[in-house]
Design a protein around this motif. Structure first.
Motif, mmCIF file in Angstrom:
data_model
loop_
_atom_site.group_PDB
_atom_site.id
_atom_site.type_symbol
_atom_site.label_atom_id
_atom_site.label_comp_id
_atom_site.label_asym_id
_atom_site.label_seq_id
_atom_site.Cartn_x
_atom_site.Cartn_y
_atom_site.Cartn_z
ATOM 1 N N UNK A 111 0.860 -1.187 0.000
ATOM 2 C CA UNK A 111 0.000 0.000 0.000
ATOM 3 C C UNK A 111 0.892 1.231 0.000
ATOM 4 N N UNK A 112 0.543 2.223 -0.818
ATOM 5 C CA UNK A 112 1.273 3.483 -0.830
ATOM 6 C C UNK A 112 0.326 4.603 -0.406
ATOM 7 N N UNK A 113 0.750 5.343 0.602
ATOM 8 C CA UNK A 113 0.019 6.514 1.093
ATOM 9 C C UNK A 113 0.556 7.728 0.338
ATOM 10 N N UNK A 114 -0.255 8.246 -0.590
ATOM 11 C CA UNK A 114 0.149 9.366 -1.434
ATOM 12 C C UNK A 114 -0.468 10.652 -0.887
ATOM 13 N N UNK A 115 0.345 11.667 -0.631
ATOM 14 C CA UNK A 115 -0.150 12.913 -0.068
ATOM 15 C C UNK A 115 -1.170 13.571 -1.009
ATOM 16 N N UNK A 116 -2.282 14.026 -0.436
ATOM 17 C CA UNK A 116 -3.342 14.613 -1.240
ATOM 18 C C UNK A 116 -3.125 16.057 -1.623
ATOM 19 N N UNK A 117 -2.023 16.660 -1.148
ATOM 20 C CA UNK A 117 -1.790 18.084 -1.435
ATOM 21 C C UNK A 117 -0.524 18.305 -2.262
ATOM 22 N N UNK A 118 -0.145 17.279 -3.045
ATOM 23 C CA UNK A 118 1.044 17.393 -3.899
ATOM 24 C C UNK A 118 0.648 17.154 -5.356
ATOM 25 N N UNK A 119 0.086 18.180 -6.007
ATOM 26 C CA UNK A 119 -0.437 18.014 -7.359
ATOM 27 C C UNK A 119 0.630 17.822 -8.432
ATOM 28 N N UNK A 120 1.900 18.033 -8.077
ATOM 29 C CA UNK A 120 2.978 17.857 -9.052
ATOM 30 C C UNK A 120 3.913 16.722 -8.653
ATOM 31 N N UNK A 121 3.394 15.764 -7.910
ATOM 32 C CA UNK A 121 4.216 14.666 -7.426
ATOM 33 C C UNK A 121 4.890 13.944 -8.590
ATOM 34 N N UNK A 122 6.120 13.573 -8.369
ATOM 35 C CA UNK A 122 6.961 12.944 -9.393
ATOM 36 C C UNK A 122 6.667 11.435 -9.457
ATOM 37 N N UNK A 123 6.424 10.930 -10.655
ATOM 38 C CA UNK A 123 6.193 9.493 -10.822
ATOM 39 C C UNK A 123 7.360 8.685 -10.266
ATOM 40 N N UNK A 124 8.569 9.196 -10.472
ATOM 41 C CA UNK A 124 9.750 8.494 -9.987
ATOM 42 C C UNK A 124 9.784 8.336 -8.482
ATOM 43 N N UNK A 125 9.206 9.302 -7.767
ATOM 44 C CA UNK A 125 9.151 9.211 -6.304
ATOM 45 C C UNK A 125 8.266 8.046 -5.885
ATOM 46 N N UNK A 126 7.093 7.961 -6.490
ATOM 47 C CA UNK A 126 6.178 6.872 -6.145
ATOM 48 C C UNK A 126 6.817 5.529 -6.486
ATOM 49 N N UNK A 127 7.442 5.475 -7.642
ATOM 50 C CA UNK A 127 8.078 4.242 -8.082
ATOM 51 C C UNK A 127 9.169 3.795 -7.115
ATOM 52 N N UNK A 128 9.954 4.736 -6.605
ATOM 53 C CA UNK A 128 11.052 4.379 -5.693
ATOM 54 C C UNK A 128 10.532 3.827 -4.371
#
Length: 251
Positions: A95-112
Motif C-alpha cells: 500500500x502506498x500513502x500518497x499525499x493529497x496536497x502534492x499536485x505535481x508529485x513525481x512518478x519516480x518518487x512513487x516508483x522508488x
C-alpha cells in the motif's frame, strides 16, 4: 508472483494554514483532481482510491470520476488509509500513502517507494529523502531530517539537526553528497504491517517529535529510505497555492 499494489490518497477539509485546500479550483479544477490525475497517470497501482471523511470532498471527487470512499474521523492519514485497506481483506500486498496536497508529485518518487519494498524483503515500510543544501532549512524544525545506515535503513527522523556538526557548520560541508537529508513524506507499507501499526498506541518519541513514523521506528521496524534529487512540492499555504496556479497558467 507479482505483488498487487494499492495507492490511497487521504483527503480532508481541515487544514490549519489553508482551510478547504483540497477543493480550491482557481486553475479550473479542484486541487484534489490535479493530484488524482497525476497519480492515476503513473499507472503504478492495481487500484487507486481517495479516502475522505468529508462529504463535500466525496461528492466533488465523484464528479471528476475518481474512485472515492468515505471513512470515519481519524487522527492521521495513515489511519484513514488503513481503514480503506482493511475493507479489502487480502487483495493487496503493498500500500502506498500518497499525499493529497502534492499536485505535481513525481512518478519516480512513487516508483522508488514501491521498488524499495520489492527490493528489500525485510523492510516493512519505505519512504524517501532528498538532500538539504541550505543551513536555514537544515536548522528549521518544520523540515524533518532523516539519517540512515549504509544500506538505507532509517536510524532516526527528527525536527532537530541530525547529524549535528559539533565543531560548527561550514558551507563546504554541503558539497555532494550533503550529510543532511530532508524526509519526503510519502510512505509505502506492507499491508499486514500497516494494519498492525495503526492498532499500536502512540510511542514516547512520536509524542515528543510529533512524527508518526517514529512509532514504527521505536518498535524496531525496518524502514527503508530511498534517495531522490528533490522533494515534492506540497500546497500548505495561500502563497504555495498561488504559485501553483501561476505554474499551471504557464504550462
Amino acid at each position: 508472483m507479482s505483488q498487487k499494489i494499492c495507492g490511497v490518497i487521504p483527503a480532508r477539509l481541515a487544514s490549519t494554514r489553508l482551510p478547504g485546500k483540497m477543493l480550491l479550483n482557481q486553475t479550473g479544477k479542484p486541487l484534489l483532481q490535479h493530484v488524482w490525475e497525476r497519480v492515476a497517470a503513473t499507472e503504478l497501482f492495481d487500484e487507486l482510491v481517495i479516502a475522505t471523511d468529508a462529504k463535500e470532498i466525496f461528492e466533488v471527487a465523484q464528479t471528476f470520476g475518481a474512485n472515492v470512499e468515505m471513512t470515519g474521523e481519524h487522527a492521521s492519514g495513515t489511519d484513514r488509509v488503513a481503514e480503506v485497506i482493511r475493507r479489502r481483506g487480502n487483495q493487496f500486498e503493498i500500500v502506498v500513502n500518497v499525499q493529497g496536497d502534492e499536485p505535481e508529485i513525481d512518478r519516480g518518487h512513487i516508483s522508488k517507494v514501491i521498488e524499495s519494498l520489492l527490493a528489500v524483503p525485510k523492510a516493512q515500510m519505505s519512504t524517501l529523502a532528498a538532500p538539504l543544501r541550505r543551513w536555514e532549512s537544515i536548522a528549521a524544525t518544520s523540515c524533518v531530517k532523516v539519517v540512515t545506515d549504509s544500506t538505507g535503513r532509517a536510524l532516526y527522523f527528527s525536527r532537530s539537526v541530525i547529524p549535528f556538526p559539533r565543531d560548527g557548520f561550514d558551507e563546504s560541508m554541503l558539497v555532494e553528497p550533503s550529510p543532511w537529508r530532508l524526509h519526503v513524506g510519502i510512505y509505502g507499507f506492507r499491508t499486514d504491517f500497516l494494519l498492525q501499526l495503526t492498532t499500536w498506541p502512540q510511542s514516547p518519541l512520536e509524542k515528543l517529535e510529533k512524527l508518526e513514523q517514529l512509532r514504527a521506528l521505536e518498535a524496531g521496524v525496518h524502514i527503508q529510505v530511498a534517495d531522490v534529487d528533490h522533494p515534492s512540492v506540497g500546497i500548505d499555504t495561500p502563497e504555495d497555492y498561488a504559485q501553483f496556479v501561476e505554474r499551471m497558467r504557464n504550462v
